[in-house]
Design a protein around this motif. Structure first.
Motif, PDB file in Angstrom:
ATOM      1  N   UNK A  48       0.709  -1.155  -0.304  1.00  9.99           N
ATOM      2  CA  UNK A  48      -0.223  -0.086  -0.083  1.00  9.99           C
ATOM      3  C   UNK A  48       1.018   1.038   0.323  1.00  9.99           C
ATOM      4  N   UNK A  49       0.342   2.061  -0.933  1.00  9.19           N
ATOM      5  CA  UNK A  49       1.189   3.441  -0.536  1.00  9.19           C
ATOM      6  C   UNK A  49       0.400   4.176  -0.752  1.00  9.19           C
ATOM      7  N   UNK A  50       0.388   5.726  -0.424  1.00  7.30           N
ATOM      8  CA  UNK A  50      -0.188   7.030  -0.323  1.00  7.30           C
ATOM      9  C   UNK A  50      -1.029   6.997  -1.436  1.00  7.30           C
ATOM     10  N   UNK A  51      -0.962   6.128  -2.738  1.00  9.28           N
ATOM     11  CA  UNK A  51      -1.291   6.583  -3.901  1.00  9.28           C
ATOM     12  C   UNK A  51      -3.165   5.281  -4.259  1.00  9.28           C
ATOM     13  N   UNK A  52      -3.061   3.667  -2.609  1.00  6.03           N
ATOM     14  CA  UNK A  52      -3.373   2.739  -3.112  1.00  6.03           C
ATOM     15  C   UNK A  52      -2.129   1.934  -3.468  1.00  6.03           C
ATOM     16  N   UNK A  53      -3.035   0.615  -3.388  1.00  4.16           N
ATOM     17  CA  UNK A  53      -2.767  -0.245  -3.518  1.00  4.16           C
ATOM     18  C   UNK A  53      -1.921  -1.077  -4.424  1.00  4.16           C
TER      19      UNK A  53
END
Length: 154
Positions: free
Chosen positions: A37-42
């Motif tokens: 997961x990141x700030x942009x999504x999975x």
């Protein structure tokens, strides 16, 4: 630079006998996708095992507990190489009391997982529908840890 981790199982059935030193062959990493997961999504993360993808300049690697780099190593990982798209090595436990405790729990099947700590230098991104796959095309393993639970089931 952020250190990432993945889980791998210790291969007890292939352990080396002799000399009293506890040595266990292991897989440090595979190309099995791991969900991140990141700030942009999975996304799915893949570690490439192609020629030149893995920087082994830090080998041999320290064996530590649960990615706690503030403690002294409990062993070392030698003979690191890529075989059949897997990064393989040999875990050799140290002679300290703590190393002996961990080695005994590994031998007894209590501790069954390892996790590689690594950094990523370059990536390639691909998309299949809504699924983003980020492949580490150049990455560096920094340490191997004895862990309770990890990420890579490969």
């Amino acid at each position: 630079m952020k250190t990432l981790t993945r889980k791998i199982a210790i291969e007890l059935g292939e352990r080396k006998a002799g000399s009293g030193v506890k040595v266990f062959p292991c897989v440090l990493s595979t190309e099995t996708p791991v969900r991140r997961k990141s700030w942009e999504g999975e996304f799915l993360e893949v570690l490439s095992h192609k020629n030149g993808a893995v920087d082994l300049g830090r080998a041999p690697l320290p064996l530590i507990e649960s990615h706690n780099s503030r403690t002294m190593p409990i062993g070392v990982v030698d003979n690191i190489r890529i075989v059949d798209k897997k990064l393989r090595g040999e875990v050799r436990f140290g002679t300290s009391a703590r190393a002996a405790e961990i080695a005994a729990d590994v031998e007894g099947g209590i501790i069954r997982d390892l996790s590689v700590g690594y950094s990523i230098d370059t990536v390639a991104e691909t998309r299949d529908g809504d699924t983003l796959t980020v492949t580490a095309t150049r990455w560096t393993p920094h340490e191997l840890s004895a862990v309770a639970i990890g990420a890579d089931a490969g």
